[in-house]
Design a protein around this motif. Structure first.
Motif, PDB file in Angstrom:
ATOM      1  N   ALA A  45      14.679  13.746  29.727  1.00 49.51           N
ATOM      2  CA  ALA A  45      14.997  12.296  30.326  1.00 49.51           C
ATOM      3  C   ALA A  45      14.414  11.029  29.542  1.00 49.51           C
ATOM      4  O   ALA A  45      14.828  10.144  29.158  1.00 49.51           O
ATOM      5  CB  ALA A  45      14.929  12.402  31.845  1.00 49.51           C
ATOM      6  N   GLY A  46      13.074  11.225  29.788  1.00 51.94           N
ATOM      7  CA  GLY A  46      12.279  10.055  29.302  1.00 51.94           C
ATOM      8  C   GLY A  46      12.370   9.692  27.751  1.00 51.94           C
ATOM      9  O   GLY A  46      12.779   8.825  27.326  1.00 51.94           O
TER      10      GLY A  46
ATOM     11  N   SER B  31      14.325   6.543  25.545  1.00 57.32           N
ATOM     12  CA  SER B  31      13.974   6.072  24.417  1.00 57.32           C
ATOM     13  C   SER B  31      14.605   5.984  23.178  1.00 57.32           C
ATOM     14  O   SER B  31      14.867   5.134  22.522  1.00 57.32           O
ATOM     15  CB  SER B  31      12.299   6.472  24.224  1.00 57.32           C
ATOM     16  N   ALA B  32      14.822   7.149  22.818  1.00 58.93           N
ATOM     17  CA  ALA B  32      15.888   7.426  21.787  1.00 58.93           C
ATOM     18  C   ALA B  32      16.966   6.589  21.683  1.00 58.93           C
ATOM     19  O   ALA B  32      17.570   6.267  20.677  1.00 58.93           O
ATOM     20  CB  ALA B  32      16.059   9.077  21.504  1.00 58.93           C
TER      21      ALA B  32
ATOM     22  N   GLN C 164      15.094   5.869  12.591  1.00 59.30           N
ATOM     23  CA  GLN C 164      13.856   6.645  12.301  1.00 59.30           C
ATOM     24  C   GLN C 164      12.636   6.042  12.660  1.00 59.30           C
ATOM     25  O   GLN C 164      11.656   6.819  13.331  1.00 59.30           O
ATOM     26  CB  GLN C 164      14.109   7.389  10.860  1.00 59.30           C
ATOM     27  N   GLY C 165      12.640   4.714  12.027  1.00 63.42           N
ATOM     28  CA  GLY C 165      11.237   4.205  12.421  1.00 63.42           C
ATOM     29  C   GLY C 165      10.878   3.797  13.823  1.00 63.42           C
ATOM     30  O   GLY C 165      10.091   3.912  14.392  1.00 63.42           O
ATOM     31  N   CYS C 166      11.852   3.685  14.550  1.00 62.55           N
ATOM     32  CA  CYS C 166      11.879   3.303  16.067  1.00 62.55           C
ATOM     33  C   CYS C 166      11.522   4.534  16.712  1.00 62.55           C
ATOM     34  O   CYS C 166      10.641   4.570  17.661  1.00 62.55           O
ATOM     35  CB  CYS C 166      13.515   2.666  16.848  1.00 62.55           C
TER      36      CYS C 166
ATOM     37  N   ALA D 228       8.012   5.292  18.753  1.00 67.47           N
ATOM     38  CA  ALA D 228       7.990   5.393  20.156  1.00 67.47           C
ATOM     39  C   ALA D 228       7.246   6.854  20.345  1.00 67.47           C
ATOM     40  O   ALA D 228       7.312   7.400  21.431  1.00 67.47           O
ATOM     41  CB  ALA D 228       9.419   5.355  20.803  1.00 67.47           C
ATOM     42  N   GLY D 229       6.946   7.414  19.140  1.00 68.22           N
ATOM     43  CA  GLY D 229       6.151   8.845  19.306  1.00 68.22           C
ATOM     44  C   GLY D 229       7.408  10.025  19.517  1.00 68.22           C
ATOM     45  O   GLY D 229       6.954  10.964  20.349  1.00 68.22           O
TER      46      GLY D 229
END
Length: 106
Positions: A45-46, A50-51, A93-95, A99-100
């Motif tokens: 979920a988390g 973010s994705a 992809q950079g994002c 965001a790890g």
């Protein structure tokens, strides 16, 4: 006198609202409700949230509108293909990397 300022202030605040901004936010929320379940198939979920934000940020306005059209129904093959194409872009992809997030597979 101050009792009359409340309604006036409320009207001024409403007048300051940009209808296009409201429409854009509505489309983005609708697109999010379509993208999130698709991304959630491969991420918890988390990270999926973010994705999803990364994908939405990388999408064009026309793509957001296209995704938003699927609100309330399960995403079909074309919608999944659109999400996959957006997720593969360097911006997305950079994002993901910033965001790890692990590689996103849609």
């Amino acid at each position: 006198m101050t009792a009359r300022l409340g309604p006036v202030a409320a009207l001024m605040a409403l007048a300051a609202c940009d209808p296009q901004e409201i429409a854009d936010k509505t489309v983005r929320r609708a697109a999010e409700s379509v993208v999130m379940p698709v991304v959630s198939r491969s991420l918890a979920a988390g990270p999926a949230q973010s994705a999803t934000y990364c994908i939405l940020d990388a999408a064009s306005g026309a793509e957001l509108q296209s995704l938003a059209r699927d609100v309330g129904v399960e995403a079909g093959t074309l919608t999944e293909q659109t999400i996959r194409a957006i997720a593969a872009r360097p911006v997305a992809q950079g994002c993901f990397a910033a965001a790890g997030l692990p590689p996103v597979r849609v």
